[in-house]
Design an enzyme around this catalytic site. Structure first.
Site, PDB file in Angstrom:
ATOM      1  CE  LYS A 159     -25.024  20.450  -4.065  1.00  0.00           C
ATOM      2  NZ  LYS A 159     -25.416  21.835  -4.397  1.00  0.00           N
ATOM      3  CE1 TYR A 209     -26.896  20.943  -9.491  1.00  0.00           C
ATOM      4  CE2 TYR A 209     -24.584  20.395  -9.786  1.00  0.00           C
ATOM      5  CZ  TYR A 209     -25.705  20.496  -8.979  1.00  0.00           C
ATOM      6  OH  TYR A 209     -25.631  20.151  -7.645  1.00  0.00           O
ATOM      7  CG  ASN A 236     -26.203  24.113  -1.648  1.00  0.00           C
ATOM      8  OD1 ASN A 236     -25.508  23.247  -2.183  1.00  0.00           O
ATOM      9  ND2 ASN A 236     -27.195  24.692  -2.270  1.00  0.00           N
ATOM     10  CG  HIS A 259     -29.040  17.345  -6.153  1.00  0.00           C
ATOM     11  ND1 HIS A 259     -29.521  18.386  -6.924  1.00  0.00           N
ATOM     12  CD2 HIS A 259     -29.680  16.222  -6.589  1.00  0.00           C
ATOM     13  CE1 HIS A 259     -30.392  17.902  -7.799  1.00  0.00           C
ATOM     14  NE2 HIS A 259     -30.503  16.595  -7.619  1.00  0.00           N
ATOM     15  CD  GLU A 317     -31.928  15.018 -10.284  1.00  0.00           C
ATOM     16  OE1 GLU A 317     -31.694  16.155 -10.708  1.00  0.00           O
ATOM     17  OE2 GLU A 317     -32.230  14.799  -9.090  1.00  0.00           O
TER      18      GLU A 317
END
Ligand code: IDP
Ligand code: MG
Length: 154
Positions: free
Chosen positions: A9, A49, A112, A115, A126
């Site tokens: 991220k 998401y 966080n 992913h 994905e």
């Protein structure tokens, strides 16, 4: 052999953690078969998401995920999906075990760091979401037999 999608991220680039977090996958014995930097579009964020778009935190999550570049990585290995989740740690980094990426580098449920695909089925979707066929590499890792025994490679 399984493939899974790992995504770093925007906090990773800002905090200078990219080398360190990629290194954990290499050392674990997961082979990097695809790697690139990109800017997530709101449309792809919504797809990625989809299970969260109705949540109150979703607008902030989308803003964060799309405001600066991310890095996506496809890795391959024995039970790669489960191992990827283990290396990442649980979603709420405050509860993540020390030694996991979230446990070591984050104290947030949102910022966080990483992913990791949550099932083999999701992983397939994905990896395909972020990599074209020609961006995935099927090369031989010369040290493969030092990471796995014969019976694990059947
Ligand atoms: P995961 O990333 O561990 O698979 P998911 O439940 O799929 O967890 O959530 C995706 C991402 O959405 C999380 O990694 C986190 O960035 C964000 N998120 C999840 N739950 C919350 C929350 O309660 N508050 C803020 N952000 C959240
Ligand atoms: Mg998830």
């Amino acid at each position: 052999m399984e493939r899974t999608l790992i995504l770093f991220k925007p906090d990773v680039l800002q905090r200078g953690l990219l080398g360190e977090v990629i290194s954990r996958f290499e050392k674990k014995g997961l082979k990097i078969v695809g790697l690139k930097m990109l800017k997530l579009s709101p449309a792809v964020a919504k797809e990625h998401y989809a299970h969260l778009t109705a949540k109150p935190f979703y607008p902030g999550l989308e803003r964060f995920m799309t405001h600066q570049p991310i890095v996506v990585m496809a890795v391959e290995g024995v039970e790669a999906v489960e191992v990827g989740r283990k290396l990442a740690g649980v979603t709420n980094s405050r509860k993540a075990e020390a030694g996991t990426i979230r446990g070591d580098f984050s104290n947030s449920t949102s910022r966080n760091v990483i992913h990791a695909s949550d099932s083999l089925e999701t992983a397939g979707k994905e990896v395909a979401r972020f990599f074209r066929k020609e961006e995935l590499f099927d090369y031989k890792l010369v040290l493969h037999e030092y990471f796995y025994a014969e019976d694990e490679l059947k």
